[in-house]
Write a protein that holds these residues in place. Structure first.
Motif, mmCIF file in Angstrom:
data_model
loop_
_atom_site.group_PDB
_atom_site.id
_atom_site.type_symbol
_atom_site.label_atom_id
_atom_site.label_comp_id
_atom_site.label_asym_id
_atom_site.label_seq_id
_atom_site.Cartn_x
_atom_site.Cartn_y
_atom_site.Cartn_z
ATOM 1 N N GLY A 1 6.273 -3.590 -6.834
ATOM 2 C CA GLY A 1 5.447 -4.896 -7.730
ATOM 3 C C GLY A 1 5.347 -6.507 -7.563
ATOM 4 O O GLY A 1 6.700 -6.908 -6.887
ATOM 5 N N ALA A 2 5.058 -7.438 -7.503
ATOM 6 C CA ALA A 2 4.648 -8.795 -6.986
ATOM 7 C C ALA A 2 5.866 -8.695 -7.896
ATOM 8 O O ALA A 2 6.265 -10.445 -7.307
ATOM 9 C CB ALA A 2 3.459 -8.898 -8.127
ATOM 10 N N ALA A 3 6.504 -8.530 -8.920
ATOM 11 C CA ALA A 3 7.566 -9.961 -9.860
ATOM 12 C C ALA A 3 8.726 -9.205 -8.924
ATOM 13 O O ALA A 3 9.846 -10.459 -9.272
ATOM 14 C CB ALA A 3 8.084 -8.464 -11.795
ATOM 15 N N VAL A 4 8.851 -8.613 -7.779
ATOM 16 C CA VAL A 4 10.359 -8.480 -7.160
ATOM 17 C C VAL A 4 10.175 -8.410 -6.255
ATOM 18 O O VAL A 4 10.682 -8.274 -4.677
ATOM 19 C CB VAL A 4 10.552 -6.911 -8.226
ATOM 20 C CG1 VAL A 4 11.321 -6.601 -8.861
ATOM 21 C CG2 VAL A 4 9.933 -5.684 -7.594
ATOM 22 N N GLN A 5 8.620 -8.077 -5.447
ATOM 23 C CA GLN A 5 8.635 -8.217 -3.772
ATOM 24 C C GLN A 5 7.253 -8.734 -3.584
ATOM 25 O O GLN A 5 6.457 -8.930 -4.673
ATOM 26 C CB GLN A 5 8.553 -6.853 -3.235
ATOM 27 C CG GLN A 5 7.818 -5.987 -3.483
ATOM 28 C CD GLN A 5 8.027 -4.681 -3.122
ATOM 29 O OE1 GLN A 5 8.906 -4.406 -2.864
ATOM 30 N NE2 GLN A 5 6.816 -4.370 -2.677
ATOM 31 N N PRO A 6 7.268 -9.406 -3.175
ATOM 32 C CA PRO A 6 5.740 -10.027 -2.091
ATOM 33 C C PRO A 6 4.494 -8.841 -2.319
ATOM 34 O O PRO A 6 5.331 -8.021 -1.349
ATOM 35 C CB PRO A 6 5.975 -10.998 -0.830
ATOM 36 C CG PRO A 6 7.371 -10.757 -0.952
ATOM 37 C CD PRO A 6 8.077 -10.243 -1.562
ATOM 38 N N SER A 7 3.269 -8.838 -3.023
ATOM 39 C CA SER A 7 2.513 -8.202 -2.508
ATOM 40 C C SER A 7 2.782 -7.903 -0.740
ATOM 41 O O SER A 7 1.971 -9.036 -0.013
ATOM 42 C CB SER A 7 1.149 -8.446 -3.296
ATOM 43 O OG SER A 7 1.574 -9.532 -2.586
ATOM 44 N N ARG A 8 2.194 -6.748 -0.781
ATOM 45 C CA ARG A 8 1.862 -6.146 0.690
ATOM 46 C C ARG A 8 0.404 -6.454 1.379
ATOM 47 O O ARG A 8 -0.359 -6.071 -0.186
ATOM 48 C CB ARG A 8 2.098 -4.684 0.849
ATOM 49 C CG ARG A 8 3.660 -4.780 1.199
ATOM 50 C CD ARG A 8 4.407 -2.968 1.937
ATOM 51 N NE ARG A 8 3.664 -3.015 2.508
ATOM 52 C CZ ARG A 8 3.745 -2.104 3.229
ATOM 53 N NH1 ARG A 8 4.202 -0.410 2.608
ATOM 54 N NH2 ARG A 8 2.980 -1.090 4.779
ATOM 55 N N SER A 9 -0.233 -6.509 2.475
ATOM 56 C CA SER A 9 -1.496 -6.589 2.014
ATOM 57 C C SER A 9 -2.473 -6.070 3.003
ATOM 58 O O SER A 9 -1.574 -6.021 4.333
ATOM 59 C CB SER A 9 -1.819 -8.745 2.238
ATOM 60 O OG SER A 9 -1.812 -9.125 1.372
ATOM 61 N N ALA A 10 -3.698 -5.592 2.921
ATOM 62 C CA ALA A 10 -3.984 -5.026 3.910
ATOM 63 C C ALA A 10 -5.205 -5.584 4.849
ATOM 64 O O ALA A 10 -5.419 -6.702 4.086
ATOM 65 C CB ALA A 10 -4.916 -3.503 3.132
ATOM 66 N N SER A 11 -5.969 -5.461 5.755
ATOM 67 C CA SER A 11 -6.521 -5.595 6.674
ATOM 68 C C SER A 11 -7.857 -5.992 6.416
ATOM 69 O O SER A 11 -8.193 -5.229 5.029
ATOM 70 C CB SER A 11 -6.720 -4.959 7.944
ATOM 71 O OG SER A 11 -6.924 -4.137 7.567
ATOM 72 N N PRO A 12 -8.364 -6.982 6.282
ATOM 73 C CA PRO A 12 -9.165 -7.777 5.712
ATOM 74 C C PRO A 12 -11.034 -6.929 6.487
ATOM 75 O O PRO A 12 -10.222 -6.169 7.162
ATOM 76 C CB PRO A 12 -9.814 -9.119 5.721
ATOM 77 C CG PRO A 12 -8.818 -9.126 7.150
ATOM 78 C CD PRO A 12 -7.892 -8.605 6.997
ATOM 79 N N SER A 13 -11.693 -6.519 5.506
ATOM 80 C CA SER A 13 -12.498 -5.691 6.032
ATOM 81 C C SER A 13 -13.607 -6.801 7.532
ATOM 82 O O SER A 13 -13.127 -7.732 7.701
ATOM 83 C CB SER A 13 -13.945 -5.648 4.888
ATOM 84 O OG SER A 13 -14.412 -6.627 4.420
ATOM 85 N N PRO A 14 -14.221 -5.925 8.062
ATOM 86 C CA PRO A 14 -14.608 -6.259 8.911
ATOM 87 C C PRO A 14 -15.149 -7.234 8.447
ATOM 88 O O PRO A 14 -15.679 -8.719 9.512
ATOM 89 C CB PRO A 14 -15.756 -5.425 9.634
ATOM 90 C CG PRO A 14 -15.129 -4.245 9.188
ATOM 91 C CD PRO A 14 -14.378 -4.072 7.229
#
Length: 806
Positions: A724-737
């Protein structure tokens, strides 16, 4: 016959009447014209007249004497004594019969049993009294003994030794009643109590006789303390106060157990003439009289040995406080009172004090309860002020009719104790009866999404690909994408029909992406999701376990949602919001409901949800109102926004480590029958794009103004999780095309074009709820492998009406 002989003859004639034959003979010569001197004839006539008068007088005297004799013979002393004794016996017999046939009533008169319920803030300050009579009975032990004796000294010095009656006073009262002279004093304390408690105030001989008999019996069957307590609790003291407790508050703003002897003497003096002796309403004469009676009371106490003379001489007259109107049900008071009554009734049934809810209703409505709430007076005022400042002061139904349809409700809970410390039920109880803080007829919308995540984490749920679900799991955020793995088809639309492509659960929570949580709910199993919701405090008993519930289409209240989030804040241990701190009356002491229960979800699951919800505040739909609020000062916050279908409700439920608050706005038509209506257009120009009222707007603003205003220190969450965001940076997925790399995660701007909508799927999805959230564009995320499920072919239709929560 010489002159001397004539004179003696006349004298003899004056003393007694001459014989009849003698008179005849005396008159005969005249009738025969005999030679009789004229003087003698005149003398004889006069003598005859006087004789006749004497005879008549004597006859009358004999008649009067005879009448007197008859009266004396009729009313002899023996006969009079016999009659008197007969009356005495008859009276005694009648009294004995009355005594035998007049029982002590089993119940009090209707007015004597009426009391007010007293409601107090958590610190003991009075919130209000509610009931037909301003009365609160107290035990005699709660009244200082010297104060008790002020009343005995004032009303009935022989109280502790008498038989309960004053025969002379009662007789005098009955006589005056018969003569039409009205009410008279002189009754004992016992008699006054009997009149107040068992009988009525009518002035009739029958009532006075009953009062006498019942007083005699009561004195034999009950203790003096019992009678004195009843007397003190049933007497009227003026200012609408029945009973010594209400009087102590009305005149001196203290409870009965805090009364001093001088104050007690004043209250005792009042009983003789409450209106005339009320210091602030009395004339100069009334003030003089009440001071005289006050002195009389204290002097009697000295005389009876109940008060030291030196102490008495040092006492000064205790001027009472000015009259103060009792707080009514206006504003928030009525909402708090009704909510407390409902909670008390439930506890009476749960604890076996009442067998049925109907019986519990009667017990509470009868009055006499002393109820202390958990409401913190400062927090309550702060919440009211925040709603007014952030919302109601901006509403103008003359300019915009929809502004008159906006209803606000809020509940604030201490997650460590479960105490409801503040509640906002509406603009004014006397104007809007329904309590918006406890009503359950509006959808909680996306504030339900944390429940779905909690169920997934607690159950160790997996995706359709068999991977364990975490905050970093990737899902397809395409709008209207049909869910996979459900027998019931469901293809929800994201707000504004935006496509987000592959996103993490964390990002999906931040952006409140409907399509992701619909699939997440199916992956967990909707039956398990609803079970977790019930465990956390929601009412899910009659809900169908269908995918549409993932959008929060059920009904819920701010009170319920505050409890759900408080449980998350309390590391998974069940928190039941509790309004009542204590409640008791003369017969029962009701235990407050146990607010902290067992662990209903694991600590790791609860803490992970909390960690994820911090991202909503710092990088999601609540950041404008909360993250950037100048009052925040580094305070850690976790929360979730929610906006229901057609914008009929808008929510922000969030928490710090110390305080949980749920704020809801509801569209309710101001016109009967008050159907649900949209909030769109309310405060146009202030509420955001297109006039929509969403959870990140007014609800979040109210929450922030209140929470940051009452927070005394900056606190951080104690979390046992690595997600979660409180303990680690949020992982991001690829944006839609369709997305540009330069697009930001905020609302569309001229520099950042909006994402394109996804093309229509060849399949025909079911009707879809349009649960909305504030406009947020997909963020640019680092590409990661996608494990989102593929789009199924034509799914079966969802039988749940997507409008069911409205």
């Amino acid at each position: 016959m010489g002159r001397a002989d004539e004179r003696r003859a006349r004298q003899r004639g004056g003393r007694r009447a001459a014989p009849k034959n003698r008179s005849s003979r005396a008159a005969a010569p005249a009738s025969r014209n005999e030679s009789v001197p004229a003087a003698e004839q005149t003398t004889a006539a006069a003598t005859g007249g006087r004789a006749a008068a004497r005879r008549s007088a004597k006859k009358g005297a004999k008649g009067a004497k005879a009448e007197k004799g008859r009266i004396r013979r009729l009313f002899t002393w023996k006969k009079m004594l016999g009659t008197f004794l007969g009356l005495v016996v008859l009276t005694i017999g009648a009294f004995i019969a009355l005594y035998m046939t007049t029982p002590i009533p089993d119940t009090a008169n209707a007015d004597a049993e009426l009391q007010s319920n007293v409601y107090k803030y958590s610190d003991g300050n009075l919130l209000t009294r509610e009931g037909k009579l301003n009365r609160e009975n107290v035990d005699l032990a709660e009244i200082p003994e010297p104060v008790q004796r002020t009343f005995v000294a004032a009303e009935n010095k022989t109280f502790y030794n008498d038989a309960g009656v004053d025969l002379r006073g009662t007789a005098r009262g009955m006589l005056n009643t018969l003569m039409g002279k009205g009410a008279q004093g002189g009754s004992t304390i016992t008699q006054q109590y009997v009149k107040n408690y068992y009988l009525t105030q009518e002035q009739t001989v029958t009532r006075k006789l009953k009062e006498l008999v019942i007083s005699l019996k009561l004195d034999r069957e009950k203790s003096k303390n019992y009678i004195l307590a009843g007397y003190l609790n049933t007497s009227y003291y003026g200012r609408g106060a029945y009973g010594i407790q209400a009087a102590a508050q009305a005149y001196y703003r203290v409870d009965a157990d805090k009364l001093t002897v001088p104050q007690g003497a004043y209250l005792a003096a009042l009983l003789q003439a409450p209106s005339q002796y009320d210091w602030h309403a009395a004339s100069d004469t009334g003030r003089r009289l009440v001071q005289q009676r006050w002195n009389y009371v204290l002097n009697n106490m000295v005389e009876e040995g109940w008060l030291d003379k030196a102490e008495r001489n040092a006492m000064k007259f205790p001027v009472p406080k000015e009259p103060k109107a009792a707080p009514g049900m206006e504003g928030q008071v009525g909402y708090l009172v009704n909510a407390a009554n409902n909670e008390l009734k439930k506890q009476l049934v749960d604890q076996g004090v009442a067998e049925t809810s109907k019986e519990a209703d009667a017990m509470v409505d009868a009055g006499g309860w002393n109820i202390t709430l958990n409401i913190d007076k400062k927090k309550q005022k702060a919440l009211e002020a925040s709603v007014k400042e952030q919302l109601t002061s901006k509403l103008d139904k003359k300019k915009r009719s929809v502004d008159g349809d906006v209803q606000a409700g809020a509940v604030s809970v201490n997650p460590k104790t479960g105490a409801v410390v503040a509640m906002y039920g509406g603009v004014n109880y006397v104007e809007h009866f329904t309590n918006n803080a406890t009503r359950t007829d509006y959808q909680p919308a996306s504030t339900f999404k944390p429940v779905i995540l909690a169920a997934a984490l607690d159950q160790g749920a997996e995706t359709q690909d068999g991977e364990k679900i975490t905050a970093n799991t990737i899902y397809d955020g395409t709008s209207k994408r049909p869910v996979v793995g459900s027998d019931i088809g469901f293809a929800p639309e994201n707000e504004d029909d935006l496509d987000y492509g592959d996103v993490t659960v964390q990002t999906a929570m931040n952006k409140s992406i409907n399509s992701v949580f619909a699939q997440l709910g199916v992956d967990v199993g909707m039956d398990k999701v609803l079970k977790t919701a019930g465990d956390l405090g929601m009412d899910t008993e009659d809900l169908k376990a269908v995918p549409a519930q993932t959008l929060g289409t059920m009904g819920a209240s701010p009170l319920q949602m505050a409890g759900v989030y408080a449980t998350l804040d309390n590391h998974g241990k069940k928190v039941t919001p509790t309004l009542i701190k204590s409640a008791e009356n003369s017969a029962h002491a009701v235990k407050a409901a146990e607010p902290i229960g067992e662990e209903v979800i694991s600590r790791e699951a609860a803490d992970t949800v909390t960690s994820v919800l911090t991202g909503v505040v710092d990088d999601g739909t609540a950041k404008k109102s909360v993250r950037d609020n100048p009052l925040r000062k580094g305070q850690k916050v976790a929360g979730k926004t929610g906006t229901s279908d057609d914008n009929k409700s808008a929510w922000f439920t969030a928490y710090t480590p110390e305080l949980v608050t749920s704020v809801g706005l509801f569209g309710e038509s101001a016109k009967p029958p008050h159907p649900q209506v949209t909030l769109t257009g309310a405060t146009t120009g202030l509420s955001g794009d297109d006039g929509r009222v969403n959870g990140g707007g007014f609800p979040a603003q109210i929450w922030a103004a209140y929470t940051f205003g009452v927070s005394t220190k900056v606190t951080k969450f104690d979390l046992e999780t690595d997600q979660g965001a409180a303990v680690q940076p949020s992982r991001s997925a690829s944006p839609s095309p369709s997305q540009s790399e330069e697009e930001e995660s905020e609302a569309p701007s001229p520099e950042a074009p909006t994402p394109s909508k996804s093309p229509q799927t060849p399949t025909t999805p079911s009707n879809t709820p349009t649960t909305q959230e504030p406009s947020e564009e997909p963020s640019s995320e680092a590409p990661t492998p996608s494990n989102s499920p593929s789009t199924p072919s034509t799914p079966p239709e969802d039988p749940l009406d997507p409008q069911s929560g409205q």
